[in-house]
Design an enzyme around this catalytic site. Structure first.
Site, short mmCIF file in Angstrom:
data_model
loop_
_atom_site.label_atom_id
_atom_site.label_comp_id
_atom_site.label_asym_id
_atom_site.label_seq_id
_atom_site.Cartn_x
_atom_site.Cartn_y
_atom_site.Cartn_z
N GLN A 110 -8.35 -0.49 12.21
CA GLN A 110 -7.89 -1.44 11.18
C GLN A 110 -7.75 -2.84 11.77
O GLN A 110 -6.81 -3.57 11.43
CB GLN A 110 -6.58 -0.96 10.56
CG GLN A 110 -6.72 0.42 9.93
CD GLN A 110 -5.71 0.75 8.86
OE1 GLN A 110 -6.06 1.26 7.81
NE2 GLN A 110 -4.45 0.48 9.09
N ARG A 115 0.83 -1.21 0.00
CA ARG A 115 0.00 0.00 0.00
C ARG A 115 0.87 1.26 0.00
O ARG A 115 0.43 2.31 -0.44
CB ARG A 115 -0.93 0.01 1.23
CG ARG A 115 -2.23 -0.74 0.97
CD ARG A 115 -3.25 -0.45 2.05
NE ARG A 115 -2.88 -1.02 3.34
CZ ARG A 115 -3.01 -2.29 3.66
NH1 ARG A 115 -3.50 -3.14 2.77
NH2 ARG A 115 -2.67 -2.75 4.85
N TYR A 153 -12.89 10.36 2.90
CA TYR A 153 -14.03 10.10 3.79
C TYR A 153 -13.57 10.33 5.23
O TYR A 153 -12.38 10.33 5.54
CB TYR A 153 -14.60 8.69 3.59
CG TYR A 153 -13.81 7.56 4.18
CD1 TYR A 153 -12.79 6.94 3.48
CD2 TYR A 153 -14.09 7.10 5.47
CE1 TYR A 153 -12.07 5.90 4.02
CE2 TYR A 153 -13.38 6.05 6.03
CZ TYR A 153 -12.36 5.46 5.31
OH TYR A 153 -11.66 4.44 5.87
N TYR A 179 0.18 4.80 -1.87
CA TYR A 179 0.17 6.11 -1.21
C TYR A 179 1.09 7.08 -1.95
O TYR A 179 0.77 8.24 -2.16
CB TYR A 179 0.61 6.00 0.25
CG TYR A 179 -0.29 5.14 1.11
CD1 TYR A 179 -1.64 4.98 0.79
CD2 TYR A 179 0.20 4.50 2.24
CE1 TYR A 179 -2.47 4.19 1.58
CE2 TYR A 179 -0.63 3.72 3.03
CZ TYR A 179 -1.94 3.56 2.70
OH TYR A 179 -2.76 2.79 3.46
C1 SAM Z 1 -7.47 4.30 7.00
S1 SAM Z 1 -8.52 4.50 8.41
C2 SAM Z 1 -9.48 5.88 7.90
C3 SAM Z 1 -10.23 6.57 9.02
C4 SAM Z 1 -10.95 7.83 8.56
N1 SAM Z 1 -9.99 8.80 8.08
C5 SAM Z 1 -11.81 8.47 9.64
O1 SAM Z 1 -11.77 9.68 9.78
O2 SAM Z 1 -12.54 7.76 10.33
C6 SAM Z 1 -9.55 3.11 8.20
C7 SAM Z 1 -10.07 2.61 9.51
O3 SAM Z 1 -11.04 3.53 9.98
C8 SAM Z 1 -12.05 2.82 10.66
N2 SAM Z 1 -13.31 2.96 9.90
C9 SAM Z 1 -13.48 3.20 8.60
N3 SAM Z 1 -14.80 3.19 8.29
C10 SAM Z 1 -15.46 2.93 9.44
C11 SAM Z 1 -16.81 2.78 9.79
N4 SAM Z 1 -17.79 2.90 8.88
N5 SAM Z 1 -17.11 2.51 11.08
C12 SAM Z 1 -16.15 2.37 12.02
N6 SAM Z 1 -14.86 2.50 11.74
C13 SAM Z 1 -14.51 2.77 10.48
C14 SAM Z 1 -11.64 1.35 10.69
O4 SAM Z 1 -10.89 1.09 11.87
C15 SAM Z 1 -10.79 1.29 9.46
O5 SAM Z 1 -9.92 0.18 9.48
#
Ligand code: SAM
Length: 284
Positions: free
Chosen positions: A171, A71, A97, A75
């Site tokens: 994650q 990854r 998002y 990036y």
């Molecule tokens: C790369 S991070 C991105 C987080 C994102 N930037 C945010 O503001 O929440 C990805 C992680 O965010 C969390 N995540 C993403 N979507 C989610 C959701 N719908 N509900 C709960 N956690 C979520 C999970 O832990 C996932 O593995």
């Protein structure tokens, strides 16, 4: 010499159409070039309606998956793609998002590189999974404290857990992935995660697999289970793990005595300190 090029990294929040702030919308409308990296195809379609000329950064992930690359390569590709029009003097908006600065390296790197090259660059916060988690699960991180870790980093390094506070692992669906290539890890990796957590929590301790709703018609997932059941649980890329406190906070009597001494020295006869414990407010 300073150029006209600029970069705004903005967050659209978690729920389609519901979390976009006026400031983020302003950047989206004003930009000459728009990039997107969003949670799912529907959210992508929604942003495409607002800016039909937007370019998705998702193909960088798809390509690295096809090529079996890390990854990290995707990036790097994303940052370069975002910076190219900035360097060409364009007003660029990159849309992510959630919150663009929460567990997301591309926006931070793109902003740092743009600034280092002399361009104006900034971030507009969004509603993150963490914000939704507090609202949906009724958790106040200030009540007893809250630690956050990326699940694999938590496994690979020696971290000190405070079991009287909340623990949130991000994650968790790819916990234990060292390759940065996988989009899921399985029970064998999770067993190691559970083993690590069992140093600080009993195996029967209740934990929550949490997923914020990304569509207004869908309910959030808040699935409670025993810590030991995580090994076989349905944990996805979008799952965040919440480990509630397993014990009350322990008073630091030595520190409290020193604070009381200061109160007395200040001559504050009425000085009565209150502090919170998991049982409620305590008079000392
Ligand atoms: C790369 S991070 C991105 C987080 C994102 N930037 C945010 O503001 O929440 C990805 C992680 O965010 C969390 N995540 C993403 N979507 C989610 C959701 N719908 N509900 C709960 N956690 C979520 C999970 O832990 C996932 O593995």
């Amino acid at each position: 010499m300073a150029s006209q090029g600029s970069l705004a990294c903005v967050g659209v929040g978690m729920m389609l159409g519901a979390h976009l702030s006026p400031r983020a919308r302003g950047h989206l409308d004003d930009a000459e070039v728009v990039f997107t990296l969003l949670s799912d195809a529907l959210v992508e379609l929604w942003v495409q309606q607002l800016r039909p000329d937007a370019t998705s950064l998702q193909p960088f992930y798809d390509e690295s998956q096809r090529e079996g690359q890390s990854r990290r390569d995707s990036y790097r590709g994303m940052v370069d793609a975002i910076l190219a029009p900035v360097r060409a003097g364009k007003r660029v908006c990159a849309v992510f998002y959630g919150h663009p600065g929460v567990f997301a390296s591309v926006p931070h790197r793109a902003i740092a590189e743009a600034r280092a090259a002399g361009f104006e660059a900034g971030m507009e916060p969004g509603i993150s999974a963490e914000d939704c988690l507090y609202a949906d699960l009724g958790i106040d991180p200030g009540s007893v404290g809250c630690q956050h870790y990326e699940a694999s980093q938590f496994m690979f390094y020696q971290r000190r857990i405070e079991p009287s506070a909340y623990l949130v692992l991000w994650q968790v669906g790819i916990a234990g992935d060292r390759t940065l290539r996988r989009f899921a890890t399985g029970p064998a990796y999770r067993r190691l995660l559970v083993e690590r957590l069992c140093r600080d929590y009993p195996p029967e301790h209740r934990v929550i697999a949490y997923e914020a709703a990304t569509l207004p018609i869908v309910a959030p997932r808040a699935e409670g289970m025993a810590l030991s059941a995580l090994v076989e649980a349905d944990l996805r890329l979008e799952t965040t793990l919440v480990v509630p406190p397993a014990m009350p906070m322990q008073r630091d009597d030595a520190m409290l005595a020193r604070v009381a001494q200061l109160d007395r020295a200040a001559g504050d006869a009425a000085a009565t300190a209150f502090f919170r414990t998991s049982q409620g407010e305590v008079d000392v």
